[in-house]
Design a protein around this motif. Structure first.
Motif, PDB file in Angstrom:
ATOM      1  N   ARG A  40       0.835  -1.208   0.000  1.00  0.00           N
ATOM      2  CA  ARG A  40       0.000   0.000   0.000  1.00  0.00           C
ATOM      3  C   ARG A  40       0.869   1.257   0.000  1.00  0.00           C
ATOM      4  N   LYS A  41       1.914   1.245   0.807  1.00  0.00           N
ATOM      5  CA  LYS A  41       2.813   2.396   0.853  1.00  0.00           C
ATOM      6  C   LYS A  41       3.540   2.580  -0.481  1.00  0.00           C
ATOM      7  N   LYS A  42       3.825   1.475  -1.160  1.00  0.00           N
ATOM      8  CA  LYS A  42       4.503   1.537  -2.450  1.00  0.00           C
ATOM      9  C   LYS A  42       3.591   2.137  -3.518  1.00  0.00           C
ATOM     10  N   TYR A  43       2.321   1.730  -3.531  1.00  0.00           N
ATOM     11  CA  TYR A  43       1.392   2.157  -4.576  1.00  0.00           C
ATOM     12  C   TYR A  43       0.668   3.466  -4.256  1.00  0.00           C
ATOM     13  N   GLU A  44       0.623   3.842  -3.015  1.00  0.00           N
ATOM     14  CA  GLU A  44      -0.149   5.017  -2.609  1.00  0.00           C
ATOM     15  C   GLU A  44       0.246   6.299  -3.351  1.00  0.00           C
ATOM     16  N   GLU A  48      -2.389   8.243  -5.781  1.00  0.00           N
ATOM     17  CA  GLU A  48      -2.815   9.617  -5.497  1.00  0.00           C
ATOM     18  C   GLU A  48      -2.526  10.539  -6.679  1.00  0.00           C
ATOM     19  N   THR A  49      -1.381  10.344  -7.329  1.00  0.00           N
ATOM     20  CA  THR A  49      -1.029  11.168  -8.490  1.00  0.00           C
ATOM     21  C   THR A  49      -2.039  10.972  -9.615  1.00  0.00           C
ATOM     22  N   LEU A  50      -2.381   9.720  -9.889  1.00  0.00           N
ATOM     23  CA  LEU A  50      -3.357   9.453 -10.959  1.00  0.00           C
ATOM     24  C   LEU A  50      -4.741   9.978 -10.598  1.00  0.00           C
ATOM     25  N   GLU A  52      -5.373  12.569  -8.764  1.00  0.00           N
ATOM     26  CA  GLU A  52      -5.311  14.026  -8.926  1.00  0.00           C
ATOM     27  C   GLU A  52      -5.372  14.398 -10.409  1.00  0.00           C
ATOM     28  N   ARG A  53      -4.654  13.647 -11.250  1.00  0.00           N
ATOM     29  CA  ARG A  53      -4.718  13.908 -12.691  1.00  0.00           C
ATOM     30  C   ARG A  53      -6.133  13.700 -13.226  1.00  0.00           C
ATOM     31  N   LEU A  54      -6.820  12.685 -12.731  1.00  0.00           N
ATOM     32  CA  LEU A  54      -8.192  12.422 -13.155  1.00  0.00           C
ATOM     33  C   LEU A  54      -9.112  13.563 -12.728  1.00  0.00           C
ATOM     34  N   ARG A  55      -8.931  14.039 -11.506  1.00  0.00           N
ATOM     35  CA  ARG A  55      -9.752  15.143 -11.019  1.00  0.00           C
ATOM     36  C   ARG A  55      -9.556  16.392 -11.889  1.00  0.00           C
ATOM     37  N   ARG A  56      -8.285  16.713 -12.205  1.00  0.00           N
ATOM     38  CA  ARG A  56      -8.007  17.893 -13.037  1.00  0.00           C
ATOM     39  C   ARG A  56      -8.546  17.708 -14.450  1.00  0.00           C
ATOM     40  N   ALA A  57      -8.455  16.498 -14.996  1.00  0.00           N
ATOM     41  CA  ALA A  57      -8.961  16.235 -16.342  1.00  0.00           C
ATOM     42  C   ALA A  57     -10.486  16.400 -16.384  1.00  0.00           C
ATOM     43  N   LYS A  58     -11.163  15.935 -15.336  1.00  0.00           N
ATOM     44  CA  LYS A  58     -12.625  16.108 -15.291  1.00  0.00           C
ATOM     45  C   LYS A  58     -12.991  17.584 -15.162  1.00  0.00           C
ATOM     46  N   GLN A  59     -12.201  18.331 -14.393  1.00  0.00           N
ATOM     47  CA  GLN A  59     -12.452  19.769 -14.289  1.00  0.00           C
ATOM     48  C   GLN A  59     -12.259  20.442 -15.638  1.00  0.00           C
ATOM     49  N   ALA A  60     -11.262  20.025 -16.396  1.00  0.00           N
ATOM     50  CA  ALA A  60     -11.014  20.594 -17.721  1.00  0.00           C
ATOM     51  C   ALA A  60     -12.188  20.310 -18.648  1.00  0.00           C
ATOM     52  N   VAL A  61     -12.745  19.099 -18.561  1.00  0.00           N
ATOM     53  CA  VAL A  61     -13.901  18.760 -19.395  1.00  0.00           C
ATOM     54  C   VAL A  61     -15.072  19.679 -19.054  1.00  0.00           C
ATOM     55  N   GLU A  62     -15.321  19.864 -17.764  1.00  0.00           N
ATOM     56  CA  GLU A  62     -16.435  20.735 -17.363  1.00  0.00           C
ATOM     57  C   GLU A  62     -16.197  22.173 -17.825  1.00  0.00           C
ATOM     58  N   LYS A  63     -14.968  22.643 -17.718  1.00  0.00           N
ATOM     59  CA  LYS A  63     -14.648  24.003 -18.149  1.00  0.00           C
ATOM     60  C   LYS A  63     -14.870  24.141 -19.655  1.00  0.00           C
ATOM     61  N   LYS A  64     -14.405  23.150 -20.412  1.00  0.00           N
ATOM     62  CA  LYS A  64     -14.573  23.194 -21.876  1.00  0.00           C
ATOM     63  C   LYS A  64     -16.042  23.130 -22.262  1.00  0.00           C
ATOM     64  N   ALA A 125      -7.996   8.168 -20.761  1.00  0.00           N
ATOM     65  CA  ALA A 125      -6.632   7.644 -20.655  1.00  0.00           C
ATOM     66  C   ALA A 125      -6.198   7.544 -19.191  1.00  0.00           C
ATOM     67  N   VAL A 126      -6.511   8.540 -18.400  1.00  0.00           N
ATOM     68  CA  VAL A 126      -6.144   8.514 -16.983  1.00  0.00           C
ATOM     69  C   VAL A 126      -6.934   7.425 -16.259  1.00  0.00           C
ATOM     70  N   GLN A 127      -8.202   7.246 -16.619  1.00  0.00           N
ATOM     71  CA  GLN A 127      -9.001   6.185 -15.999  1.00  0.00           C
ATOM     72  C   GLN A 127      -8.426   4.806 -16.325  1.00  0.00           C
ATOM     73  N   VAL A 128      -7.935   4.621 -17.543  1.00  0.00           N
ATOM     74  CA  VAL A 128      -7.308   3.352 -17.928  1.00  0.00           C
ATOM     75  C   VAL A 128      -6.037   3.137 -17.119  1.00  0.00           C
ATOM     76  N   GLN A 129      -5.213   4.184 -16.977  1.00  0.00           N
ATOM     77  CA  GLN A 129      -3.987   4.067 -16.182  1.00  0.00           C
ATOM     78  C   GLN A 129      -4.313   3.727 -14.729  1.00  0.00           C
ATOM     79  N   LEU A 130      -5.338   4.367 -14.195  1.00  0.00           N
ATOM     80  CA  LEU A 130      -5.751   4.119 -12.817  1.00  0.00           C
ATOM     81  C   LEU A 130      -6.236   2.677 -12.641  1.00  0.00           C
ATOM     82  N   ALA A 131      -7.032   2.192 -13.589  1.00  0.00           N
ATOM     83  CA  ALA A 131      -7.524   0.812 -13.525  1.00  0.00           C
ATOM     84  C   ALA A 131      -6.371  -0.184 -13.640  1.00  0.00           C
ATOM     85  N   ASP A 132      -5.401   0.104 -14.515  1.00  0.00           N
ATOM     86  CA  ASP A 132      -4.227  -0.778 -14.654  1.00  0.00           C
ATOM     87  C   ASP A 132      -3.427  -0.830 -13.360  1.00  0.00           C
TER      88      ASP A 132
END
Length: 188
Positions: A40-44, A48-50, A52-64, A125-132
């Motif tokens: 868990r400590k290794k993957y955490e 968290e980075t992915l 955060e990237r997903l959250r920002r990407a969703k915000q960008a979609v809403e803004k667009k 793409a970020v959702q796929v990375q997160l699922a992987d």
């Protein structure tokens, strides 16, 4: 005594096989929990980075999407103004300006639609990375959780006395004198 090669443990003198297996199961659970915490400590941080990237990407979609709706509304207003000006017979110069404004707005609408499509692709793409990453973590966690020690094959170890390990520290002979077959100082 019983010996476990996997856990490198030997039963205690007088410990039954059942009790030893229970101790191995406890040891196995503790080891598994420690390894799971390390994973868990290794993957955490990566997780968290992915996220955060997903959250920002969703915000960008809403803004667009908001920009697209705004561009669509301004295009509709400009086009309506141009049509009304043409129908009501306004100055040609202002009508040309309104038509060109409507054309530019229509170009912005097309551009914002493409931006939304690109932002949606980023989210996917970020959702796929997160699922992987989650699958990879789960696979490693499943490897850690294989077996609890209760089915561990045990080896019987015979413990024999070693003649070098025997030592005699005191040897004494006690003699109690007796008078007439009775012990002295005894009650008789």
């Amino acid at each position: 005594l019983y010996s476990s090669a996997r856990f490198k443990e030997v039963s205690r003198p007088g410990e039954s096989e059942r009790d030893f297996r229970m101790r191995l199961a406890d040891l196995s659970r503790q080891t598994r929990d420690d390894q799971a915490d390390k994973l868990r400590k290794k993957y955490e941080p990566r997780l968290e980075t992915l996220q955060e990237r997903l959250r920002r990407a969703k915000q960008a979609v809403e803004k667009k999407k908001g920009q697209s709706q705004q561009a669509l509304l301004s295009t509709g207003v400009a086009a309506t103004g141009g049509l009304l000006g043409a129908l009501l017979g306004g100055r040609k110069r202002s009508q040309i300006g309104r038509v060109s404004t409507a054309a530019r707005s229509a170009g912005r609408v097309v551009g914002t639609r493409q931006d939304i499509a690109h932002a949606d692709e980023t989210v996917e793409a970020v959702q796929v990375q997160l699922a992987d990453l989650e699958r990879e973590f789960q696979a490693e966690l499943d490897q850690v959780a294989n077996g609890d020690g209760s089915e561990e094959p045990l080896e019987e170890v015979q413990v024999r006395a070693n003649l070098n390990a025997i030592s005699l520290r005191l040897a004494a002979l006690v003699w109690r004198p007796t008078a007439g077959g009775k012990a002295l100082g005894g009650a008789g």
